[in-house]
Structures are given as C-alpha cells and as structure tokens.
Scaffold this active site. Structure first.
Site, PDB file in Angstrom:
ATOM      1  N   CYS A 257      22.684  -3.494  37.405  1.00 43.20           N
ATOM      2  CA  CYS A 257      23.835  -3.425  38.314  1.00 43.20           C
ATOM      3  C   CYS A 257      24.123  -1.986  38.716  1.00 43.20           C
ATOM      4  O   CYS A 257      24.924  -1.734  39.618  1.00 43.20           O
ATOM      5  CB  CYS A 257      25.071  -4.040  37.666  1.00 43.20           C
ATOM      6  SG  CYS A 257      25.633  -3.178  36.179  1.00 43.20           S
ATOM      7  N   SER A 258      23.480  -1.031  38.049  1.00 42.53           N
ATOM      8  CA  SER A 258      23.676   0.382  38.375  1.00 42.53           C
ATOM      9  C   SER A 258      22.612   0.930  39.319  1.00 42.53           C
ATOM     10  O   SER A 258      22.611   2.125  39.621  1.00 42.53           O
ATOM     11  CB  SER A 258      23.690   1.218  37.088  1.00 42.53           C
ATOM     12  OG  SER A 258      24.825   0.925  36.302  1.00 42.53           O
TER      13      SER A 258
END
Length: 480
Positions: A257-258
């Site tokens: 998600c980063s």
C-alpha cells in the site's frame, strides 16, 4: 424464519463457540506467559522471528504465498519477509515491555508495562507471512496471546507459518496457544466474532474489516488505504529518483500500500524526468494504449483481480498491448490530468502502473497532491524527490498525511527502513484524516497497557500572575 436466515443464525452460533474455545485457550496460555521476565519474553520473540527468517522456511512460505494468492513474486517476498522481520527485531532489541519501563522522579511517576490480553489480528492476502509475523512478534513482546484471522487466500500460508512458529515455541518451552489461527475455511462469521471476543483488535487490509472492527465494541486499531502521490521538483536528482521509484513500484509487483501510485512532476523538468524514468525501465503509454489498459484493469468500476500484483509484461498481455517494447518494461506510466472515480488511474492500482501529472510549479504540485489524497489515501503518506527543504517542510506542515518520505524508495521507506527512523511495520496508521485511531506505524507500544504509580511531589501550583499576567496586560485588563 427462512432457510437462509436460519442458516445465518446457525453460522453465528457456531462461530461464537469456535472463537470462544480459541480465546479460552489463549487466556490460559497468556496467564502463564505474563509471568515471564524480559529475558524470557525476548527469547520467545526471537524464536518466533526465526520461524520466518529461517532461509528454507522463508522460501517455502514465499512460494506458497504466490502460488495460493496469485500476488507478487517469490524472490521479493523472501526479501520482504526477511527485511521486515529483521528490522522489527532491531527495533525491539532494547525495548522494555516487562515491569517498570520508565521512572520520572521529578514528577513522582513510575510507568509499568502490562499486557492487553488476547489480540485478534486480521491480516491481508498481500503479505500472508510478513504481516502476521510482524503482528505476532509485537503482541508477544507485550506478553500477549494472539489469534490470527487470515484472508481466505492467505490461509494456507498462515497455517504453515503457524506450524513453524509452534515448533519454535516448543523449542523454548513456551505455550503453543500463545499463537493461534481461526480454523479453515476462514469465514466472515468467525472473523467478526473474533473482533467481539478479543481484548484488542488490530486490522490490516480491507477497509470493510477496519470499519467492522471499529464498530465491534472492542478496542480496535485499524489502518487506512494507500494511494501514494510523489512529487518530483526541479531540484531533484532525476536518475536517482527514477531508480528509487522503479525499485519501489516494481517490488513484489506493487503489492504494498506504500508503493507510488501517482507522480506529480513540475513542468520545468517534466521531459527530463520521463526520460530518466524510461531509462530505469518505465514505459510511457500512448493515449490509445492507456484506454486499452484502463478497460482491462477495471471491471464495472472495480480493480480487476487479473491485474493486481502482476508484472508489467503480464499486464500488457492481459490488456492486449502489442507494442513489443512493452514486453520488457518494468512498469507502465500513463499521463493523467484529472482525479476522481471517472478517472480510475488517479486511485490505488496495486500494480506496476503509475499515473503521471504534469504541473506548472510547486504550488500546483502541492494542490494536485492534495486532490489525489482527498480522493483516496488521505492520511497515509506522500513523497517528494527534491533538494529544497522548504518544499519538504510545507508538505509536513500542510499536507493531510502522517508520513512525508523524502528522496527514498517509498514502499521500502514508509514501513521503516534501515536508513530511516520509522518503526518497521506493515500497517500504517492514517490518523483522523484516514479515520484511524493512530497516526504512526503500528508497533509494539500499541500492544501494551501502561500502569502509572503516582507519588506526591513538591507542589507546583502556579499563581494567577504567572498564567494570566501577560494576557491581562496585553488586553488592558490588569485592573478590571
């Protein structure tokens, strides 16, 4: 009552009994474990970490994860499992979590670490070994028991991981029931019941699960969705930025998600930046290729499971992109101007695909970044490649994010890295911007209760003059 309703009632009843049995066993194990001293606790933590770091087990678990979830690639998962676990152990080496952890004699305070009890941990399919290991280690560091609720796709990997963890617990003589897992087949009923019966719930993954945890009545820590925008300004070292973006965006096929989702590039260096990104392995798609890719990536407004965490060449084949150069690309770029549901490239893509925005200057880049976050990913993080500290400071002071990553590969840096000071974690709190209860990386402190002993000290009662003197004088109220 219809047959469907009767079945749902029975499922709920069964789930309640199943989870109650697990929780009872966890409480017995935790009651014994909370008598451990710091040295014993740290030995248990080290043992459980070795369950995943062990090279042969790591490779087996990584291969199984890719095989059963279809997400990511084996070599990157091996690296992620090792790096995240080693980094977490580094963070925990000197951390006190047993007995007195801090004394403040000037305030008459003594702080004592206490367990929270039984932790219910919901973990996603994107990292079915790294995330449960991270949460388990943090929970055990605080002398808690933990019950894992994996996603259905990640269940097989989590089950094998648990076998290895139990073997290490046996080695050091710790209770096996400190670490348990919901039984297969994993269901919403048992997952939601765990949320009700645990003492603390920690959720990574589905925002539906996060919302359910918050409404369960149990203290809960959920984390938010990512949609990382990264600015490249005119002072950036372009080839360095491009290499870091490539490394981050392609790692494990962008399951993190980063991972960067949008690049916001200033006009003055736009052409040079795109050239640097192409030298690093990126490929800018034409307008027609962009339309073709969009049709393949989204089905009825939802990101297609066929493209999530696939390599760029695989995505090209799925989308029917025939340009031969695309078969060797590391990642794709599509030019975009707008933000919102009608422009799906402006959201999280969980694949090696970047939206690219061309903006006039830093003010425009700032506003474009804010628009992207307002649409999706608010609170999570943003990044910048720059040599201008004023730009960095403005992002930190004004952008609605909990992390500003400067001149780094975002996916590695955001969850803690060996060259920055963020805690190693796979769960990023997004603060109130992301409707989360924490704004930092989920870490061992979140798995602790703290008892404070308060003794008397010399009174420190201020006078009215000390507190209000300047205010009263400034506004002419001194003699009123």
């Amino acid at each position: 009552m219809s047959n469907t309703q009767a079945s749902q009632v029975q499922d709920a009843t069964d789930a309640k009994a199943i989870v109650a049995s697990l929780v009872e066993r966890a409480r017995i194990a935790q009651a014994r474990y909370q008598q451990y001293n710091q040295t014993q606790v740290d030995e248990v933590v080290t043992a459980v970490a070795w369950a995943l770091v062990h090279p042969e087990r790591n490779r087996e678990l990584s291969a199984l994860a890719v095989e059963t979830t279809g997400l990511g690639n084996v070599d990157d998962k091996i690296l992620k499992n090792r790096r995240k676990t080693m980094g977490l152990l580094r963070d925990l080496q000197q951390a006190k979590t047993v007995g007195i952890i801090r004394e403040l004699p000037e305030l008459g305070l003594v702080e004592i670490a206490r367990p929270v009890g039984v932790v219910g941990a919901v973990v996603p399919s994107t990292n079915p070994a790294a995330t449960p290991t991270n949460k388990t280690i943090n929970a055990l560091k605080g002398r808690n028991a933990i019950i894992l609720a994996p996603s259905p796709k990640g269940q097989q990997t989590c089950t094998l991981l648990l076998e290895y963890m139990h073997a290490e617990l046996d080695r050091v003589g710790a209770p096996r029931d400190l670490i348990q897992q919901l039984p297969a087949p994993i269901s919403k009923a048992t997952t939601y019941e765990l949320m009700h019966q645990a003492d603390l719930v920690v959720v990574t993954g589905s925002q539906n699960n996060v919302r359910s945890a918050y409404s369960s009545g149990t203290p809960a820590i959920g984390v938010g969705a990512g949609n990382v925008p990264v600015i490249i300004d005119e002072s950036a070292e372009l080839d360095d930025a491009a290499q870091k973006i490539k490394a981050s965006k392609t790692f494990d096929n962008a399951t993190s998600c980063s991972s960067e989702n949008s690049l916001v590039i200033l006009d003055a260096i736009y052409t040079q930046a795109i050239e640097a990104l192409e030298r690093s392995g990126g490929m800018l798609l034409s307008d027609s290729e962009k339309q073709q890719l969009e049709a393949a990536m989204w089905e009825n407004g939802n990101l297609s499971r066929h493209v999530i965490a696939r390599s760029a060449p695989e995505i090209a084949r799925i989308a029917g992109l025939e340009r031969s150069e695309l078969q060797s690309a590391a990642f794709f770029m599509v030019e975009e101007q707008h933000v919102g549901e009608e422009y799906p490239f402006s959201g999280e893509k969980l694949s090696p695909v970047l939206a690219v925005y061309r903006v006039k200057d830093f003010d425009a880049a700032f506003e474009q970044t804010r628009r992207l976050l307002d649409y999706q990913g608010k609170g999570h993080s943003c990044g910048i490649h720059t040599q201008d500290d004023a730009h960095v400071q403005r992002l930190g002071l004004e952008m609605p994010v909990c992390r500003v990553i400067v001149n780094q590969a975002h996916a590695f840096a955001n969850g803690g890295n060996f060259d920055n000071g963020l805690p190693f974690s796979l769960s990023m709190g997004c603060g109130t911007w992301g409707e989360n209860s924490i704004s930092d990386n989920l870490n061992y402190r979140h798995y602790l209760n703290t008892t404070r002993i308060a003794r008397t000290i010399t009174p420190r009662e201020p006078t009215e003059e000390e507190l209000f003197g300047d205010y009263l004088q400034q506004y002419g109220l001194k003699n009123s």
